[in-house]
Scaffold this active site. Structure first.
Site, PDB file in Angstrom:
ATOM      1  N   ARG A  76       5.505   0.794   3.948  1.00  0.00           N
ATOM      2  CA  ARG A  76       4.501  -0.277   3.875  1.00  0.00           C
ATOM      3  C   ARG A  76       4.757  -1.340   4.939  1.00  0.00           C
ATOM      4  O   ARG A  76       3.809  -1.851   5.558  1.00  0.00           O
ATOM      5  CB  ARG A  76       4.523  -0.917   2.479  1.00  0.00           C
ATOM      6  CG  ARG A  76       3.420  -1.959   2.266  1.00  0.00           C
ATOM      7  CD  ARG A  76       3.559  -2.693   0.950  1.00  0.00           C
ATOM      8  NE  ARG A  76       2.422  -3.565   0.707  1.00  0.00           N
ATOM      9  CZ  ARG A  76       2.409  -4.540  -0.190  1.00  0.00           C
ATOM     10  NH1 ARG A  76       3.477  -4.771  -0.946  1.00  0.00           N
ATOM     11  NH2 ARG A  76       1.338  -5.300  -0.344  1.00  0.00           N
ATOM     12  N   HIS A  80       1.924  -2.497   7.506  1.00  0.00           N
ATOM     13  CA  HIS A  80       1.434  -3.869   7.444  1.00  0.00           C
ATOM     14  C   HIS A  80       1.836  -4.680   8.674  1.00  0.00           C
ATOM     15  O   HIS A  80       1.224  -5.707   8.950  1.00  0.00           O
ATOM     16  CB  HIS A  80       1.906  -4.542   6.163  1.00  0.00           C
ATOM     17  CG  HIS A  80       1.139  -4.097   4.960  1.00  0.00           C
ATOM     18  ND1 HIS A  80       0.574  -4.981   4.064  1.00  0.00           N
ATOM     19  CD2 HIS A  80       0.806  -2.855   4.513  1.00  0.00           C
ATOM     20  CE1 HIS A  80      -0.067  -4.298   3.118  1.00  0.00           C
ATOM     21  NE2 HIS A  80       0.082  -3.007   3.374  1.00  0.00           N
ATOM     22  N   ASN A 108      -0.912  -8.892   1.322  1.00  0.00           N
ATOM     23  CA  ASN A 108       0.535  -8.654   1.328  1.00  0.00           C
ATOM     24  C   ASN A 108       1.209  -9.094   0.029  1.00  0.00           C
ATOM     25  O   ASN A 108       2.431  -9.276  -0.016  1.00  0.00           O
ATOM     26  CB  ASN A 108       1.181  -9.371   2.517  1.00  0.00           C
ATOM     27  CG  ASN A 108       1.021  -8.596   3.815  1.00  0.00           C
ATOM     28  OD1 ASN A 108       0.985  -7.369   3.809  1.00  0.00           O
ATOM     29  ND2 ASN A 108       0.898  -9.306   4.925  1.00  0.00           N
ATOM     30  N   HIS A 206       1.191   7.029  -0.280  1.00  0.00           N
ATOM     31  CA  HIS A 206       1.202   6.604  -1.676  1.00  0.00           C
ATOM     32  C   HIS A 206       1.867   7.631  -2.583  1.00  0.00           C
ATOM     33  O   HIS A 206       1.848   7.475  -3.805  1.00  0.00           O
ATOM     34  CB  HIS A 206      -0.224   6.320  -2.158  1.00  0.00           C
ATOM     35  CG  HIS A 206      -0.811   5.082  -1.560  1.00  0.00           C
ATOM     36  ND1 HIS A 206      -2.123   4.697  -1.736  1.00  0.00           N
ATOM     37  CD2 HIS A 206      -0.257   4.134  -0.762  1.00  0.00           C
ATOM     38  CE1 HIS A 206      -2.351   3.568  -1.082  1.00  0.00           C
ATOM     39  NE2 HIS A 206      -1.232   3.210  -0.482  1.00  0.00           N
TER      40      HIS A 206
END
Length: 339
Positions: A76, A80, A108, A206
């Protein structure tokens, strides 16, 4: 905010379907990649800090031995970071008295791993002062974490300089919220140069990690905007939605849910779960609302599929987004602060 233009969303959906249909060939076309964006090199630290990769890997191993959820954390962090202005370590920066940094953005919520990255950086500074870049550390950690939970490996090119700009507005404007439909998600990824098939491959991240209820509540209680406890996505498996509601009651944003049923094992079960109505986010369930997307999800769910190879290729492509090289940016001494 007004309703999105229907004709635009239809066009995006048609483009995504066309991209998926064109991508139905076997792995090869979509598994090729250029691992080295201009200015990056696989041997970047060979002379200046040859132990850099092993130091990062040893710390990632330590964190995963303590908490396997860190596999999702490090993946992640790369996504991000790279999704906002490119891979420049800006997601790690602290807010100041006059600026809200990316970490404070709504998208976030619950972001973690910052302290762990700083611990790795301290070890690298001890071994090789002023050499290893925070932006590179995120790329190495994401790859290492994926491998250690059974996922694929990929070549890592290094040399990304650290950026100095970080705002919550930019993060919320560039990263996908977990409430997007297929067209909205496709448009978000397309803006970064990813086609619809790459979007489906990257969604496979995921398969590991966990989410706070904050991103799940709209899937359970406010799916059509009625904001009532019975307003649940009708495509969700009933037993699965009941189990989610037990962990995520109305208003609870902080409880956590594992992203798929084979907890923190990088595999294809994520796609099997989505196809069975057990996608945690609206964006997970949305992947199969498009017929071509559903076909790719079925393909990726199979043991003989090219999902691992295509995920690796997409992670390399992501790691090449908007990199700063040469004399651009800086080499931060601490990842949370500009020098």
């Amino acid at each position: 905010m007004g309703s999105p233009d229907v004709s635009l969303l239809l066009l995006v959906s048609l483009v995504c379907s066309a991209a998926l249909s064109a991508a139905e060939s076997t792995y090869g076309t979509y598994g090729t990649y250029n691992a080295y964006a201009r200015g990056l090199s696989g041997s970047f630290y060979d002379k200046s800090c040859p132990q850099a990769a092993s130091i990062v890997e040893s710390f990632v191993t330590r964190y995963l031995n303590k908490d396997r959820n860190f596999s999702g954390t490090f993946i992640r962090l790369q996504f991000h970071d790279c999704g906002v202005r490119g891979c420049d370590g800006s997601v790690l920066l602290n807010s100041t008295a006059t600026n809200q940094a990316e970490r404070e953005a709504h998208v976030n919520f619950g972001l973690r791993g910052i302290a762990e990255v700083d611990e790795i950086k301290a070890a690298l500074e001890h071994a090789c002062p002023g050499v290893v870049l925070c932006a590179d550390m995120l790329i190495m950690a994401a790859r290492d974490a994926t491998v250690k939970v059974g996922g694929p490996t990929w070549p890592v090119a290094l040399g990304r300089r650290d950026g100095g700009q970080s705002t919550d507005v930019m993060a919320d404007s560039n990263l996908p919220f977990p409430i997007l439909n297929f067209s909205g998600l496709g448009a978000n990824f397309a803006a970064k140069g990813f086609n619809a098939r790459e979007m489906l491959a990257l969604s496979g991240a995921h398969t590991v990690g966990q989410s706070h209820c904050n991103g799940i509540l709209p899937h359970l209680y406010n799916f059509t905007g009625k904001d009532v406890v019975t307003d649940t996505d009708p495509s969700l498996n009933k037993a699965f939605s009941v189990s989610l509601k037990k962990v995520c009651p109305p208003g609870n944003r902080t409880n956590t849910v594992h992203m798929d049923s084979t907890v923190n094992i990088f595999d294809r079960v994520y796609y099997q779960n989505v196809l069975g109505g057990r996608g945690v986010f609206i964006t997970d369930s949305a992947l199969i609302t498009n017929s071509a997307g559903k076909k790719v999800a079925r393909l990726f769910s199979q043991r003989s599929s090219s999902f691992f190879e295509e995920f690796a290729a997409a992670m390399v492509k992501m790691g090449n987004l908007g990199v700063l090289t040469g004399t651009q940016g800086e080499i931060r001494r601490t990842c949370q602060f500009v020098n």
